[in-house]
Design a protein around this motif. Structure first.
Motif, PDB file in Angstrom:
ATOM      1  N   TYR A 182       0.916  -1.330   0.012  1.00  0.00           N
ATOM      2  CA  TYR A 182      -0.060  -0.090   0.082  1.00  0.00           C
ATOM      3  C   TYR A 182       0.949   1.120   0.101  1.00  0.00           C
ATOM      4  CZ  TYR A 182       1.365   0.218   4.810  1.00  0.00           C
ATOM      5  OH  TYR A 182       2.220   0.207   5.962  1.00  0.00           O
ATOM      6  N   ARG A 183       0.320   2.343  -0.120  1.00  0.00           N
ATOM      7  CA  ARG A 183       0.803   3.497  -0.176  1.00  0.00           C
ATOM      8  C   ARG A 183       0.399   4.581   0.555  1.00  0.00           C
ATOM      9  NH1 ARG A 183       5.796   6.347  -0.549  1.00  0.00           N
ATOM     10  NH2 ARG A 183       6.459   4.575  -2.087  1.00  0.00           N
ATOM     11  N   LEU A 184       0.799   4.928   1.878  1.00  0.00           N
ATOM     12  CA  LEU A 184       0.424   5.562   2.811  1.00  0.00           C
ATOM     13  C   LEU A 184       1.107   5.956   3.952  1.00  0.00           C
ATOM     14  CD1 LEU A 184      -2.393   7.151   3.875  1.00  0.00           C
ATOM     15  CD2 LEU A 184      -2.949   5.117   5.192  1.00  0.00           C
ATOM     16  N   SER A 185       1.334   7.200   4.276  1.00  0.00           N
ATOM     17  CA  SER A 185       2.328   7.503   5.368  1.00  0.00           C
ATOM     18  C   SER A 185       1.704   8.140   6.513  1.00  0.00           C
ATOM     19  CB  SER A 185       3.216   8.599   4.920  1.00  0.00           C
ATOM     20  OG  SER A 185       2.666   9.771   4.587  1.00  0.00           O
ATOM     21  N   MET A 186       1.972   8.243   7.869  1.00  0.00           N
ATOM     22  CA  MET A 186       1.493   8.494   9.015  1.00  0.00           C
ATOM     23  C   MET A 186       1.282  10.012   8.894  1.00  0.00           C
ATOM     24  SD  MET A 186       0.052   7.293  11.826  1.00  0.00           S
ATOM     25  CE  MET A 186       0.726   5.594  12.047  1.00  0.00           C
ATOM     26  N   GLY A 187       1.985  10.840   8.361  1.00  0.00           N
ATOM     27  CA  GLY A 187       2.024  12.212   8.184  1.00  0.00           C
ATOM     28  C   GLY A 187       0.542  12.718   7.294  1.00  0.00           C
ATOM     29  N   THR A 188       0.081  11.768   6.792  1.00  0.00           N
ATOM     30  CA  THR A 188      -1.333  11.973   5.751  1.00  0.00           C
ATOM     31  C   THR A 188      -2.592  12.443   6.667  1.00  0.00           C
ATOM     32  OG1 THR A 188      -0.339  10.419   4.155  1.00  0.00           O
ATOM     33  CG2 THR A 188      -2.747  11.217   3.956  1.00  0.00           C
ATOM     34  N   THR A 189      -3.102  13.636   5.886  1.00  0.00           N
ATOM     35  CA  THR A 189      -4.524  13.793   6.601  1.00  0.00           C
ATOM     36  C   THR A 189      -5.341  13.054   5.717  1.00  0.00           C
ATOM     37  OG1 THR A 189      -3.838  15.997   7.473  1.00  0.00           O
ATOM     38  CG2 THR A 189      -6.322  15.512   6.931  1.00  0.00           C
ATOM     39  N   LEU A 190      -6.526  12.136   6.185  1.00  0.00           N
ATOM     40  CA  LEU A 190      -7.088  11.409   5.203  1.00  0.00           C
ATOM     41  C   LEU A 190      -8.478  11.419   5.293  1.00  0.00           C
ATOM     42  CD1 LEU A 190      -6.544   9.053   3.173  1.00  0.00           C
ATOM     43  CD2 LEU A 190      -6.823   7.203   4.976  1.00  0.00           C
ATOM     44  N   GLY A 191      -9.072  12.380   4.393  1.00  0.00           N
ATOM     45  CA  GLY A 191     -10.489  12.536   4.389  1.00  0.00           C
ATOM     46  C   GLY A 191     -10.933  12.969   5.681  1.00  0.00           C
ATOM     47  N   ARG A 192     -12.149  12.408   6.235  1.00  0.00           N
ATOM     48  CA  ARG A 192     -12.828  12.736   7.299  1.00  0.00           C
ATOM     49  C   ARG A 192     -12.089  12.239   8.640  1.00  0.00           C
ATOM     50  NH1 ARG A 192     -19.226  12.104   5.801  1.00  0.00           N
ATOM     51  NH2 ARG A 192     -19.246  13.664   4.128  1.00  0.00           N
ATOM     52  N   LEU A 193     -11.294  11.363   8.351  1.00  0.00           N
ATOM     53  CA  LEU A 193     -10.443  10.660   9.231  1.00  0.00           C
ATOM     54  C   LEU A 193      -9.428  11.859  10.244  1.00  0.00           C
ATOM     55  CD1 LEU A 193      -9.849   7.128   8.307  1.00  0.00           C
ATOM     56  CD2 LEU A 193     -11.727   7.820   9.708  1.00  0.00           C
ATOM     57  N   GLY A 194      -9.181  12.796   9.249  1.00  0.00           N
ATOM     58  CA  GLY A 194      -8.129  13.627   9.741  1.00  0.00           C
ATOM     59  C   GLY A 194      -6.793  12.987   9.694  1.00  0.00           C
ATOM     60  N   GLY A 195      -5.845  13.754  10.490  1.00  0.00           N
ATOM     61  CA  GLY A 195      -4.588  13.366  10.753  1.00  0.00           C
ATOM     62  C   GLY A 195      -4.182  12.100  11.155  1.00  0.00           C
ATOM     63  N   LEU A 196      -3.513  11.265  10.570  1.00  0.00           N
ATOM     64  CA  LEU A 196      -3.535   9.675  10.972  1.00  0.00           C
ATOM     65  C   LEU A 196      -2.817   9.545  12.122  1.00  0.00           C
ATOM     66  CD1 LEU A 196      -2.923   8.034   7.736  1.00  0.00           C
ATOM     67  CD2 LEU A 196      -5.202   8.088   8.941  1.00  0.00           C
ATOM     68  N   ALA A 197      -1.951  10.218  12.647  1.00  0.00           N
ATOM     69  CA  ALA A 197      -1.338  10.095  13.914  1.00  0.00           C
ATOM     70  C   ALA A 197      -2.288  10.317  15.124  1.00  0.00           C
ATOM     71  CB  ALA A 197      -0.028  11.079  14.066  1.00  0.00           C
ATOM     72  N   ALA A 198      -3.167  11.455  14.889  1.00  0.00           N
ATOM     73  CA  ALA A 198      -3.963  11.693  15.944  1.00  0.00           C
ATOM     74  C   ALA A 198      -5.186  10.582  15.740  1.00  0.00           C
ATOM     75  CB  ALA A 198      -4.658  12.987  15.564  1.00  0.00           C
ATOM     76  N   PHE A 199      -5.494  10.335  14.682  1.00  0.00           N
ATOM     77  CA  PHE A 199      -6.522   8.868  14.690  1.00  0.00           C
ATOM     78  C   PHE A 199      -6.141   7.683  15.605  1.00  0.00           C
ATOM     79  CE2 PHE A 199      -7.877   5.085  12.700  1.00  0.00           C
ATOM     80  CZ  PHE A 199      -9.426   5.212  12.526  1.00  0.00           C
ATOM     81  N   TRP A 200      -4.730   7.380  15.131  1.00  0.00           N
ATOM     82  CA  TRP A 200      -4.207   6.275  15.800  1.00  0.00           C
ATOM     83  C   TRP A 200      -3.864   6.231  17.110  1.00  0.00           C
ATOM     84  CZ3 TRP A 200      -5.511   1.773  13.802  1.00  0.00           C
ATOM     85  CH2 TRP A 200      -5.673   1.419  12.712  1.00  0.00           C
ATOM     86  N   ARG A 201      -3.568   7.463  17.594  1.00  0.00           N
ATOM     87  CA  ARG A 201      -2.798   7.647  18.816  1.00  0.00           C
ATOM     88  C   ARG A 201      -3.937   6.915  20.062  1.00  0.00           C
ATOM     89  NH1 ARG A 201      -2.631  12.777  19.471  1.00  0.00           N
ATOM     90  NH2 ARG A 201      -0.803  13.034  17.923  1.00  0.00           N
ATOM     91  N   PRO A 202      -5.123   7.415  20.319  1.00  0.00           N
ATOM     92  CA  PRO A 202      -5.756   6.680  21.359  1.00  0.00           C
ATOM     93  C   PRO A 202      -6.119   5.282  21.112  1.00  0.00           C
ATOM     94  CG  PRO A 202      -7.386   7.925  19.979  1.00  0.00           C
ATOM     95  CD  PRO A 202      -5.784   8.231  19.303  1.00  0.00           C
ATOM     96  N   ARG A 203      -5.945   5.041  19.887  1.00  0.00           N
ATOM     97  CA  ARG A 203      -6.242   3.308  19.621  1.00  0.00           C
ATOM     98  C   ARG A 203      -4.833   2.433  19.776  1.00  0.00           C
ATOM     99  NH1 ARG A 203      -9.425   6.804  16.595  1.00  0.00           N
ATOM    100  NH2 ARG A 203     -11.428   6.103  16.191  1.00  0.00           N
ATOM    101  N   LEU A 204      -3.924   2.989  19.328  1.00  0.00           N
ATOM    102  CA  LEU A 204      -2.461   2.165  19.687  1.00  0.00           C
ATOM    103  C   LEU A 204      -2.135   1.998  21.021  1.00  0.00           C
ATOM    104  CD1 LEU A 204      -0.497   3.290  16.412  1.00  0.00           C
ATOM    105  CD2 LEU A 204      -1.545   1.054  16.824  1.00  0.00           C
ATOM    106  N   THR A 205      -2.523   3.151  21.874  1.00  0.00           N
ATOM    107  CA  THR A 205      -1.825   3.279  23.288  1.00  0.00           C
ATOM    108  C   THR A 205      -2.251   2.111  24.164  1.00  0.00           C
ATOM    109  OG1 THR A 205      -1.612   5.751  23.110  1.00  0.00           O
ATOM    110  CG2 THR A 205      -1.522   4.918  25.027  1.00  0.00           C
ATOM    111  N   PRO A 206      -3.421   1.937  24.191  1.00  0.00           N
ATOM    112  CA  PRO A 206      -3.669   0.639  25.263  1.00  0.00           C
ATOM    113  C   PRO A 206      -3.350  -0.799  24.452  1.00  0.00           C
ATOM    114  CG  PRO A 206      -5.748   1.426  23.849  1.00  0.00           C
ATOM    115  CD  PRO A 206      -4.869   2.409  23.745  1.00  0.00           C
ATOM    116  N   GLU A 207      -3.480  -0.853  23.094  1.00  0.00           N
ATOM    117  CA  GLU A 207      -2.999  -1.939  22.619  1.00  0.00           C
ATOM    118  C   GLU A 207      -1.185  -2.300  22.980  1.00  0.00           C
ATOM    119  OE1 GLU A 207      -4.646  -4.406  20.837  1.00  0.00           O
ATOM    120  OE2 GLU A 207      -6.430  -3.618  21.593  1.00  0.00           O
ATOM    121  N   LEU A 208      -0.415  -1.172  22.497  1.00  0.00           N
ATOM    122  CA  LEU A 208       0.817  -1.381  22.418  1.00  0.00           C
ATOM    123  C   LEU A 208       1.384  -1.221  24.026  1.00  0.00           C
ATOM    124  CD1 LEU A 208       2.100   0.357  19.413  1.00  0.00           C
ATOM    125  CD2 LEU A 208       1.561  -2.038  19.693  1.00  0.00           C
TER     126      LEU A 208
END
Length: 256
Positions: A126-152
């Motif tokens: 795939y081609r996608l970087s973490m610095g991307t703002t992806l449509g309505r999801l917004g910035g991907l780092a901010a999108f993933w942060r609350p989801r990755l934190t408890p998992e990792l």
């Protein structure tokens, strides 16, 4: 010990095989988020401004087009899909089943599309970087942060986190555990400087060294000792700096 890696920009697209099965990936609680990002990626990649939206050049048009069928494309172990400098140095494509099984406990690739995967998880290119703002999801780092934190954080379980990621991926997850960032410098004529290509290469060597080791480092000092085992091969010096805020810093020095 948990080793965190960035994904490679370069990826090898599997030529055959079943598509990704989200239920088979590590961290199944991320499946809904993965589906949302993948759907958004496919949608954006169909748009006329896809190249601009994904911040890529014209030479990557084929990779962006491949994003539109991300759910249907063949998948393979991420150890073979990620093929950049770090992964080549680690020799990850050639890891046998025993090393892949060990890496499933010790290694996570933090990804803009998948959140986090192990080297054994099967994914498409795939081609996608973490610095991307992806449509309505917004910035991907901010999108993933609350989801990755408890998992990792749960995977690290208070143990040592060895961080080989770049800054945009650090923004998606900051460990709540003993944390060491790995820095690489080249020494030439008595002077030391950062060299990006060799930094990736050396981090790959370190990741492979830590996965192959029977004993996993438990402290930053243990990590420095483990890295020192590479001196004479890839390194000329290892230095550990303790920081009052953020991660401690392990500097690996290579000869010029």
């Amino acid at each position: 010990m948990l080793v965190l890696l960035p994904p490679s920009e370069g990826k090898t697209a599997p030529r055959s095989g079943a598509p990704v099965d989200l239920t088979s990936l590590s961290h199944p609680d991320l499946d809904d988020a993965r589906r949302r990002v993948g759907d958004a990626l496919a949608k954006v990649s169909r748009q006329r401004n896809a190249m601009e939206a994904l911040d890529v050049g014209a030479s990557l048009a084929d990779e962006v087009a491949r994003n539109t069928t991300v759910w249907d494309n063949p998948a393979d172990a991420s150890s073979r899909v990620y093929t950049g400098v770090l992964y080549d140095a680690a020799g990850m494509a050639g890891w046998d089943d025993a090393l892949l099984a060990r890496s499933a406990d010790r290694v996570r690739v933090v990804s803009a599309l998948w959140g986090a995967v192990s080297p054994a998880d099967r994914i498409p290119a795939y081609r996608l970087s973490m610095g991307t703002t992806l449509g309505r999801l917004g910035g991907l780092a901010a999108f993933w942060r609350p989801r990755l934190t408890p998992e990792l954080d749960a995977l690290a379980d208070g143990g040592l986190v060895v961080d080989c990621r770049s800054a945009s991926y650090v923004a998606a997850y900051r460990p709540d555990a003993p944390w060491v960032s790995v820095k690489v410098m080249r020494e030439l004529d008595g002077k030391r400087a950062v060299v990006s290509h060799m930094a990736k290469h050396t981090r790959g060597l370190l990741a492979a060294h830590l996965v192959r080791s029977d004993a996993a480092p438990e402290t930053a000092s243990d990590l420095a000792d483990a890295a020192a085992g590479m001196i004479g091969d890839a390194l000329v010096d290892v230095a550990l700096a303790t920081k009052s805020k953020g991660p401690d810093e392990l500097t690996l020095v290579i000869a010029g």
